[in-house]
Structures are given as C-alpha cells and as structure tokens.
Design a protein around this motif. Structure first.
Motif: not given
Length: 450
Positions: A337-363
């Motif tokens: 969870f600390r890593g998740l917090v740091d991962w988001v910080e490194a990419r702000r202000p670009e919005p991010a989301v859980a990958r499974i919510y977005l769906g995947e290109e490979d069907g």
C-alpha cells in the motif's frame, strides 16, 4: 425470475440537510489512494417494515424527522459528506468542506414491501428507490411504501469514501438517532497516507494500475449489456464451497474461486482469458495497532489474476482457490500500500485507476469481488426496528463485472450477494446444479420479520 412489479414513485419534497453546527470552511485534499478512484457513485439501501402497532405514534413523517435531525448531528462528525468535490488548478478533484449539506428526498412508492422484486434492482430500485446524486458528496432518499414500510437509500461519491467508510457513517448516523455515542470516531488524517521521500515501489503497481489516458476506446453501442441481480447464498452452500476448495481457504477465497470458474463457463469462443480481481482493504496492513481503524477515505487495492478459459475449465475448485490465495497475497503487506501511494505520487496530476476497471486490449472477461462481509445491515437501526433487508447497489460502468457478498439480515450465516455482470454469466449462475445463487424473494427476506 421475471421483471419487477411496475409501480409509481411520487416525489413529495426535497431539502438540504446541513450539519447542525457550523463547520469552518476548509479544503481536504484527497489521498493518493482516493485519486485511484474514478468519478463514480455508489448506492446502498435498507428496507424496514411498518413499525409495530405498539409504536402507533411512529409515522412516516416522524421517521423522516428523526432521520433528518440525526443526519444533521452526524454530519458534524462526518463533515466530508456535507461538502462538495471541485477541481483544483492542476485538474485534480479536491474536497471543499463547506457544509453545503446533503440533498434529502422524501418520496412515496405505490408498492408494498412484499411486492418489491429486489432480485432485479435495475427495475425495482434504480432511479426509483435509490436517488441519483446530482450535486454534493451524498444524497439520501426516504421512501414510504403502501404498506407503511420505509426504504432508506443513499448515493455517495466513491472518491470520498470506500464501503468501509460508508459503513462507519451509516452506523454512526443510526447511533445518533437513538442517542447512543458514536462507537467509532472517524479520522481524516491524510498524513497517514503521505508519500515517502524518496518514493519507492516494486512492479506490482504497474501491473495493477494504469493511467486513464491508456483507457481503451469507449464501448460500441451494440456491446453486450450488464445487468444487476441480488441473490442469496445459503450458509450450507457457503460451507460446501469452502470444503470443496480444500478446507484451507477462507470463505471469501472459496467464493471468489467459484465465481472465477463460472466466468470460464460463460466465456465466448473469442474470450481466451478470465481475469478475477478482489478488493483488499489496507487499513490493518498499514497500521496493525489499530491506528487506521477509523480512517475515512479510500484504502483499497484491487489485485487480480489472469487464467486461460480452457485452463480454468480443467481446474478443480481447490486449484482455483489456491490461485485466488496467491493473487490476494500480493496485496497483504504495508509495503504494497505504501508503494501504491508512491506510484500515484510519481504520476500526478495524470489520473490513474485500477487496471481491471479499464478493461484490457487483449479481450477476455473480468470480474471484481468486493467483500461486504462487514456490511452493518443489523446495526443501521434508527429506533423503529432492524432492517429486514439491506444491500449495496453498484453498477459501476466498467466492462468487468462487480460482485459483493454481504451478511443476510436474517443473521443465520447466509450471504446476500449483489452482482453486476454480463447477462450470460448471470444465466450460467442461475442454472448451476446444485444451486448456489438463489433468487432473492420477499418470502426469503420477510421470513423472520413477521
């Protein structure tokens, strides 16, 4: 299972309920874990029978008055629910705690509680008993039924609160209504989730999260539609599934494994893989001493696994449950969870989301299971009796399904299960032998409420 009984709903009034005490206006920034949530709303509702004859002075009007008065008091402590989400100069959402208040709707439904076919909430609950939030963070609707019963429903902004936080608030609201002290005081200390300097994370956030800019194109108009259903699973069936999973897995792991195999049976020929995710609460992982027990906000991660459709069909339940256990294990540490917090910080202000919510290109197909085992259906009691039924309602707009098992108000070990899945998966679940997902009927949820 059929559709729901058609009935009319009449809106009787709408007002804004603010905290009874003034709140010093201030900004409350969202945590980096809040920022992983898209702008989606979550619904939750509770059904109450008509108060017994001995409470003859308890009318719908008096119940609504009690709800409003206790809400105004509860909002003093849970003031974020009385605020509004605005966009800051770098285009990130931020919460303005200004005591805007909560929109409170009063309504009348020309239907009796026993006639509500809650198995199909898309028709019986959506846009009828459950309000659509237009402004603010939280919206409430109290609906009087023809039989004298009441349905209390709330819709809230997921960016501000996860289910754990909403459950805290609902219990506190009910405690306030019956003049009990709030049993769990909330904390809004964003410092509990502050990024580290320097930040540090392994490869797991890249696997589990993605920038919104990487989202696939919108679904086509002819895309297969998802439907919502509410069923129940008997305690004996839960125990049977757990035993079949090898006996070493939790009920949640066994249940998730069972669903994963159902996905495979409902897959189309072009669906080569199945993704199964699970919502993990990080509060106990981040502060084992209980420091975060009252943390209000989002503290969730959604790890997921991928298995081939044919591979899943050949696996027994114990093997699938072992895969679920391995999938969950990656999100059970403080470092995750600390890593998740740091991962988001490194990419702000670009919005991010859980990958499974977005769906995947490979069907392929996907689903997320969220444990609602702590759902306080028996504790949201405002002075006129326990709820005979309660459930979350979350058609979350993702191509992945969403399933939430919760305790039954009957308190007999059964689970109530909210599902938002593609219709073909629901069809598979409904014909399982021996049956597991049984349609929710009035005979079931009113059985012990006579």
């Amino acid at each position: 299972m059929g559709g729901s009984k058609e009935y009319a709903v009449t809106m009787r009034g709408k007002e804004r309920v603010a905290a009874v005490l003034p709140v010093q206006e201030h900004w409350l920034p969202l945590s980096n874990l809040d920022l992983l949530l898209p702008a989606i709303d979550v619904g939750v509702f509770f059904c109450y029978k008509k108060p017994p004859a001995k409470q003859s002075k308890t009318t719908f009007g008096s119940m609504v008055s009690a709800l409003k008065a206790s809400l105004a008091q509860a909002l003093v402590t849970y003031y974020p629910f009385a605020g509004e989400v605005l966009t800051n100069p770098v285009n990130e959402p931020e919460l303005l705690c200004n005591n805007r208040g909560v929109d409170f709707i009063e309504a009348y439904a020309d239907v009796e509680l026993q006639e509500l076919r809650l198995n199909n909430p898309d028709e019986s609950v959506e846009r009828k008993l459950l309000p659509k939030k237009k402004e603010g963070v939280l919206c409430v609707q109290a609906t009087e039924l023809k039989c004298g019963g009441l349905v209390l429903a709330c819709t809230f902004d997921h960016r501000i609160a996860d289910a754990y936080s909403a459950n805290m608030f609902l219990v506190a609201w009910a405690e306030t209504a019956v003049s009990k002290p709030i049993s769990l005081a909330p904390t809004f200390r964003r410092s509990l989730l502050i990024p580290r300097r320097p930040g540090s994370y392994d490869s797991s956030p890249d696997r589990l999260c993605a920038l919104v800019s990487s989202r696939p194109p919108p679904l086509s108009p002819d895309q297969e539609a998802a439907v919502s259903r509410i069923c129940y699973v008997a305690a004996d069936d839960i125990a049977r599934i757990q035993a079949a999973s090898g006996g070493q897995r939790t009920k949640f792991e066994a249940f998730t494994a069972y669903l994963w195999r159902v996905l495979a049976r409902g897959a189309r020929p072009e669906d080569k893989v199945c993704r199964m995710g699970a919502v993990v609460d990080g509060r106990t992982r981040l502060a084992r001493g209980g420091e975060m027990a009252g943390y209000f906000g989002n503290v969730v991660s959604i790890p997921y696994g991928i298995l081939g459709v044919e591979e899943l069909k050949d696996m027994d339940l114990a093997e699938t449950a072992a895969a679920v256990h391995g999938m969950l294990r990656q999100a059970t540490t403080e470092e995750h969870f600390r890593g998740l917090v740091d991962w988001v910080e490194a990419r702000r202000p670009e919005p991010a989301v859980a990958r499974i919510y977005l769906g995947e290109e490979d069907g392929g197909v996907g689903c997320v299971v969220s444990s609602g085992r702590a759902f306080p259906v028996g504790e949201v009691e405002f002075g006129w009796g326990r709820a005979v039924f309660g459930s979350y309602h979350f058609p979350w707009g993702s191509s992945a399904g969403y399933v939430m098992p919760m305790p039954s108000a009957r308190r007999n070990g059964d689970w109530v299960v909210y599902m938002h899945l593609l219709k073909r998966f629901v069809d598979v679940l409904e014909v399982e032998e021996p049956p597991v997902f049984r349609p929710l009927t009035a005979d079931y949820f009113l059985a012990d409420a006579k």
